[in-house]
Write a protein that holds these residues in place. Structure first.
Motif, PDB file in Angstrom:
ATOM      1  N   GLN A  91       0.731  -1.111  -0.073  1.00 47.14           N
ATOM      2  CA  GLN A  91       0.063  -0.082   0.123  1.00 47.14           C
ATOM      3  C   GLN A  91       0.888   1.254   0.055  1.00 47.14           C
ATOM      4  OE1 GLN A  91      -3.594  -0.400   0.023  1.00 47.14           O
ATOM      5  NE2 GLN A  91      -2.602  -2.491  -0.395  1.00 47.14           N
ATOM      6  N   SER A  92       2.019   1.206   0.699  1.00 43.09           N
ATOM      7  CA  SER A  92       2.757   2.351   0.773  1.00 43.09           C
ATOM      8  C   SER A  92       4.310   1.914   1.293  1.00 43.09           C
ATOM      9  CB  SER A  92       2.198   3.550   1.800  1.00 43.09           C
ATOM     10  OG  SER A  92       2.311   3.121   3.090  1.00 43.09           O
ATOM     11  N   ASN A  93       5.137   2.712   1.191  1.00 42.82           N
ATOM     12  CA  ASN A  93       6.587   2.526   1.563  1.00 42.82           C
ATOM     13  C   ASN A  93       7.250   3.898   1.775  1.00 42.82           C
ATOM     14  OD1 ASN A  93       9.172   1.755   1.817  1.00 42.82           O
ATOM     15  ND2 ASN A  93       9.454   0.891  -0.173  1.00 42.82           N
ATOM     16  N   ILE A  94       7.318   4.000   3.017  1.00 40.72           N
ATOM     17  CA  ILE A  94       7.654   5.421   3.658  1.00 40.72           C
ATOM     18  C   ILE A  94       8.585   5.283   4.602  1.00 40.72           C
ATOM     19  CG2 ILE A  94       7.067   7.735   4.688  1.00 40.72           C
ATOM     20  CD1 ILE A  94       4.210   7.319   3.514  1.00 40.72           C
ATOM     21  N   GLY A  95       9.990   5.632   4.385  1.00 40.78           N
ATOM     22  CA  GLY A  95      11.087   5.583   5.290  1.00 40.78           C
ATOM     23  C   GLY A  95      11.070   4.272   5.660  1.00 40.78           C
ATOM     24  N   ASN A  96      11.424   3.133   4.842  1.00 42.25           N
ATOM     25  CA  ASN A  96      11.376   1.704   5.193  1.00 42.25           C
ATOM     26  C   ASN A  96      10.191   1.051   5.969  1.00 42.25           C
ATOM     27  OD1 ASN A  96      14.054   1.155   3.898  1.00 42.25           O
ATOM     28  ND2 ASN A  96      15.194   1.911   5.681  1.00 42.25           N
ATOM     29  N   LYS A  97       9.235   1.829   6.093  1.00 39.90           N
ATOM     30  CA  LYS A  97       7.809   1.114   6.723  1.00 39.90           C
ATOM     31  C   LYS A  97       7.074   1.073   5.630  1.00 39.90           C
ATOM     32  CE  LYS A  97       9.346   1.698  11.088  1.00 39.90           C
ATOM     33  NZ  LYS A  97      10.012   0.854  11.530  1.00 39.90           N
ATOM     34  N   ILE A  98       6.931  -0.170   5.290  1.00 38.81           N
ATOM     35  CA  ILE A  98       6.143  -0.822   4.280  1.00 38.81           C
ATOM     36  C   ILE A  98       4.914  -1.367   4.686  1.00 38.81           C
ATOM     37  CG2 ILE A  98       6.148  -2.437   2.292  1.00 38.81           C
ATOM     38  CD1 ILE A  98       9.110  -2.557   2.593  1.00 38.81           C
ATOM     39  N   THR A  99       3.605  -0.598   4.387  1.00 36.18           N
ATOM     40  CA  THR A  99       2.344  -1.078   4.620  1.00 36.18           C
ATOM     41  C   THR A  99       1.912  -2.019   3.669  1.00 36.18           C
ATOM     42  OG1 THR A  99       1.898   0.895   5.724  1.00 36.18           O
ATOM     43  CG2 THR A  99       0.227  -0.461   5.242  1.00 36.18           C
ATOM     44  N   VAL A 100       1.632  -3.319   4.046  1.00 35.43           N
ATOM     45  CA  VAL A 100       1.130  -4.413   3.114  1.00 35.43           C
ATOM     46  C   VAL A 100      -0.192  -4.834   3.588  1.00 35.43           C
ATOM     47  CG1 VAL A 100       1.656  -6.302   2.082  1.00 35.43           C
ATOM     48  CG2 VAL A 100       3.680  -5.192   2.697  1.00 35.43           C
ATOM     49  N   ASN A 101      -1.065  -5.151   2.704  1.00 30.56           N
ATOM     50  CA  ASN A 101      -2.633  -5.669   3.000  1.00 30.56           C
ATOM     51  C   ASN A 101      -2.353  -7.051   2.504  1.00 30.56           C
ATOM     52  OD1 ASN A 101      -5.026  -5.966   3.802  1.00 30.56           O
ATOM     53  ND2 ASN A 101      -5.865  -5.237   1.973  1.00 30.56           N
ATOM     54  N   PHE A 102      -2.173  -7.866   3.546  1.00 31.80           N
ATOM     55  CA  PHE A 102      -1.908  -9.537   2.989  1.00 31.80           C
ATOM     56  C   PHE A 102      -3.439 -10.230   3.166  1.00 31.80           C
ATOM     57  CE2 PHE A 102       2.181  -8.591   4.849  1.00 31.80           C
ATOM     58  CZ  PHE A 102       3.077  -9.368   3.856  1.00 31.80           C
ATOM     59  N   ARG A 103      -3.605 -11.114   2.250  1.00 31.82           N
ATOM     60  CA  ARG A 103      -4.899 -11.815   1.987  1.00 31.82           C
ATOM     61  C   ARG A 103      -5.425 -12.501   3.384  1.00 31.82           C
ATOM     62  NH1 ARG A 103      -4.065 -14.758  -3.734  1.00 31.82           N
ATOM     63  NH2 ARG A 103      -4.040 -12.712  -4.965  1.00 31.82           N
ATOM     64  N   GLU A 104      -4.398 -13.190   4.015  1.00 32.87           N
ATOM     65  CA  GLU A 104      -4.799 -14.022   5.028  1.00 32.87           C
ATOM     66  C   GLU A 104      -4.499 -13.390   6.449  1.00 32.87           C
ATOM     67  OE1 GLU A 104      -6.594 -16.609   4.642  1.00 32.87           O
ATOM     68  OE2 GLU A 104      -6.098 -16.548   2.293  1.00 32.87           O
ATOM     69  N   ALA A 105      -3.672 -12.174   6.559  1.00 29.88           N
ATOM     70  CA  ALA A 105      -3.524 -11.733   7.751  1.00 29.88           C
ATOM     71  C   ALA A 105      -3.841 -10.242   7.826  1.00 29.88           C
ATOM     72  CB  ALA A 105      -1.928 -11.824   7.988  1.00 29.88           C
ATOM     73  N   GLY A 106      -4.300  -9.741   6.848  1.00 31.54           N
ATOM     74  CA  GLY A 106      -4.822  -8.301   6.738  1.00 31.54           C
ATOM     75  C   GLY A 106      -3.661  -7.214   6.718  1.00 31.54           C
ATOM     76  N   LYS A 107      -3.939  -5.896   7.093  1.00 32.92           N
ATOM     77  CA  LYS A 107      -2.996  -5.013   7.056  1.00 32.92           C
ATOM     78  C   LYS A 107      -1.800  -5.077   7.908  1.00 32.92           C
ATOM     79  CE  LYS A 107      -4.233  -1.138   5.484  1.00 32.92           C
ATOM     80  NZ  LYS A 107      -4.785   0.181   5.346  1.00 32.92           N
ATOM     81  N   MET A 108      -0.544  -5.081   7.449  1.00 34.24           N
ATOM     82  CA  MET A 108       0.565  -5.310   8.350  1.00 34.24           C
ATOM     83  C   MET A 108       1.640  -4.146   7.920  1.00 34.24           C
ATOM     84  SD  MET A 108       0.251  -7.683  10.315  1.00 34.24           S
ATOM     85  CE  MET A 108      -0.933  -9.316  10.504  1.00 34.24           C
TER      86      MET A 108
END
Length: 50
Positions: free
Chosen positions: A17-34
């Motif tokens: 979803q985003s990559n800001i200052g080495n913090k990567i927000t990912v929406n995983f199918r089985e685990a949700g947003k991490m």
């Protein structure tokens, strides 16, 4: 971009979803947003869904 977490295969494929200052927000199918610390974890890109 689609990715997998190398240590959490049960999370499935995630969409970045985003990559800001080495913090990567990912929406995983089985685990949700991490939020992943990109300085510590190298996510594996997914190029082929078959």
């Amino acid at each position: 971009m689609l990715v997998r977490h190398p240590d959490k295969p049960d999370w499935g494929i995630g969409q970045v979803q985003s990559n800001i200052g080495n913090k990567i927000t990912v929406n995983f199918r089985e685990a949700g947003k991490m939020v992943i610390d990109g300085a510590r974890i190298a996510l594996d890109p997914v190029y082929d869904l078959s």
